[in-house]
Enzyme design. Sequence first.
Site, PDB file in Angstrom:
ATOM      1  N   GLU A   1      -5.825  -8.805   0.963  1.00 37.83           N
ATOM      2  CA  GLU A   1      -6.274  -8.586   2.342  1.00 37.83           C
ATOM      3  C   GLU A   1      -7.767  -8.327   2.331  1.00 37.83           C
ATOM      4  O   GLU A   1      -8.268  -7.662   1.429  1.00 37.83           O
ATOM      5  CB  GLU A   1      -5.614  -7.343   2.978  1.00 37.83           C
ATOM      6  CG  GLU A   1      -4.147  -7.473   3.295  1.00 37.83           C
ATOM      7  CD  GLU A   1      -3.561  -6.224   3.965  1.00 37.83           C
ATOM      8  OE1 GLU A   1      -4.327  -5.437   4.578  1.00 37.83           O
ATOM      9  OE2 GLU A   1      -2.338  -6.037   3.869  1.00 37.83           O
TER      10      GLU A   1
ATOM     11  N   TYR B   1     -11.404  -3.259   2.479  1.00 43.81           N
ATOM     12  CA  TYR B   1     -12.091  -3.462   3.763  1.00 43.81           C
ATOM     13  C   TYR B   1     -13.504  -2.893   3.701  1.00 43.81           C
ATOM     14  O   TYR B   1     -13.884  -2.031   4.482  1.00 43.81           O
ATOM     15  CB  TYR B   1     -11.273  -2.800   4.887  1.00 43.81           C
ATOM     16  CG  TYR B   1      -9.995  -3.567   5.163  1.00 43.81           C
ATOM     17  CD1 TYR B   1      -9.990  -4.633   6.058  1.00 43.81           C
ATOM     18  CD2 TYR B   1      -8.812  -3.258   4.505  1.00 43.81           C
ATOM     19  CE1 TYR B   1      -8.836  -5.363   6.299  1.00 43.81           C
ATOM     20  CE2 TYR B   1      -7.650  -3.987   4.734  1.00 43.81           C
ATOM     21  CZ  TYR B   1      -7.674  -5.039   5.628  1.00 43.81           C
ATOM     22  OH  TYR B   1      -6.534  -5.769   5.865  1.00 43.81           O
TER      23      TYR B   1
ATOM     24  N   GLU C   1       0.802  -1.221   0.000  1.00 45.24           N
ATOM     25  CA  GLU C   1       0.000   0.000   0.000  1.00 45.24           C
ATOM     26  C   GLU C   1       0.837   1.274   0.000  1.00 45.24           C
ATOM     27  O   GLU C   1       0.646   2.144   0.846  1.00 45.24           O
ATOM     28  CB  GLU C   1      -0.987  -0.002   1.173  1.00 45.24           C
ATOM     29  CG  GLU C   1      -2.009  -1.116   1.084  1.00 45.24           C
ATOM     30  CD  GLU C   1      -3.149  -0.960   2.093  1.00 45.24           C
ATOM     31  OE1 GLU C   1      -3.113  -0.018   2.896  1.00 45.24           O
ATOM     32  OE2 GLU C   1      -4.073  -1.783   2.049  1.00 45.24           O
TER      33      GLU C   1
END
Length: 644
Positions: free
Chosen positions: A538, A502, A449
Amino acid sequence: ILAAMLRVLCLLAVVDSVLLLDSGMLFPRESASREVKELNGLWAFRADISPSRNQGFEEAWYKSRLIESGPVIDMPVPASYNDITQDPSLRTFTGWVWYEREVVVPTRWITDEEIRVVLRVGSAHYYSVVWVNGVKVTEHNGGHLPFEAEIGSVIRKDPTAKCRITIAVNNTLTLETLPPGTIQYMNDPTRYPKGFFVQNIFFDFFNYAGIHRSVLLYTTPKAFYVDDITVVTDFSDNAGLVNYKVSVKGSAAATLKLTLMDKEGHCVASSSGSVGALKVADVKLWWPYLMHENPGYLYSLEVHLTAANDKSTSEDVYLLPVGIRTVKVSSTQFLINNKPFYFHGVNKHEDSDIRGKGFDWPLIVKDFNLMKWMGANSFRTSHYPYAEEILQMCDQHGIVVIDECPGVGIKDIRSFGNASLTHHLVVMDELVRRDKNHPSVVMWSVANEPASEMPPAQFYFKTLIKHTKDLDPTRPVTYITNSNYARDLGAPYVDVVCVNSYFSWYHDPGYLEVIPIQLNTQFEDWYAKYQKPIIQSEYGADTLPGLHNDPPLMFTEEYQQAVLQHYHNVFDQKRKHYVIGELIWNFADFMTVQGITRVVGNKKGVFTRQRQPKAAAFILKERYWRLANETGKLPYWTKYPCSL
Ligand code: BDP
């Protein structure tokens, strides 16, 4: 034009400066010609709490025993020092700490001038300076990777003296370190005590420090020795191929002999000469866990150097485990041995109670048992290189690894400058040099990231990825991005797109129903733009074990389960096309800096920090075994439900 010329000059300077690693970094192994002496255990320790943090250098603490310059405490090695004592200021200490240990060196190592004695540190965070008997022998910039120094001449100066090893380690992070950070002084005397400063970091794990992996002495012959080995493997039909290159150091002329042995110790191929190829009939390929009934098959390559003079014959022997396999990437698939491989695995951290990031065998073996129990076939070394012993376990068990360098938290535009890039290239050199021979390592990840939308990111990642491919043309290269980034300037250069997201956590918290649409959009967008296979690198949700609510509320076990299930539904659609893997964030809870979004650490683990399962672990176990079984290749005795 001037700008373009400058850029070319910069690039040349950068490329020039990274070809500097002039020796190998073979894992120290005992053999007929090599001895290893571990220096783990209790070391004397002192943090330099002087305001400048420089007292140790001013007073040259390395010149005599550490106890002579002030008080010392016991410090275990390997371990992070942060959680060992009751002292809150040591927990968050920033600056130099000093370690010291006196070692008894076998007399023979000193009297026999033909023995080369090397001191090796598996890793220390982050900047280290090493002295032996007060003489500086090496320094190293960066954690997570090994460094070493030849110390024979120093210990031979006074053969009767004990060998005193002093290691000063500084955990300060700056804009030019990896990971980057900044030091911020708070100068307002009405609000802060005198000299108050903080270490700012841009990553989400505790900045543990100290000597994290084994310190050891090892020997090789001095006149000549095996300095490095590179193997690249291939196969066609039943024949395996091990292309090798051996680099030999020393002055004496020596004869090289290579023997490849199977698990039973039978010789299956042999060769001589420093570059060549070994052909293996009826090859047993290295396969991932759950993809084959006999995963992780390793041959053993014995590299044997001999030299004879009028008086005697001497030799150097090194044994390298070798797995024969290939890795390829198409626009929609990841192929291991030409068969599609789907990553169903985890992201990890090197993190545990008390030890912090210190190497610990019981923890490592427990983690492997848990991964195998849940049917995980892979993990990513988020967000830095893990201990070599962990990769050796992966080789043996067939656990596939995405090997990541410590390029985490590259968020400040000043961290895209030349000094940062040069260091990043060296770190990739060190990482590839250390891990290139592990069959389990199937891809390099150069960062996590980074602020890849910033204009300098394009040149930075183009250079970094090209450099990594030049170092190792046999493995794909990636970096991990976040679905938040609308414009990703580095993505055109990666082989596989790895995306973190997320949904219903950091965005639209609590609204599980957004996951299907947002995740679908994420995949469609990224595939349309780059036409490269995608890994969900992720996803997850913080969860306090034992906290329940139905309907699911954030932080409960039910919510974590629901997030996972919503993601899985979309994965099941997309994996028919171009999604090639899913890695949960995270395998286990882990420590972070204190802050208002973290309740004693990040709780996105499917296991607690003590490695007990939350409800989500069972969801993953069910799913991963089902995914493994879908290929229909598993022998009956591994079929789920299993009693592992
Ligand atoms: C991701 C980061 C990871 C964090 C995670 C989180 O890559 O290091 O721990 O978010 O916030 O963006 O849990």
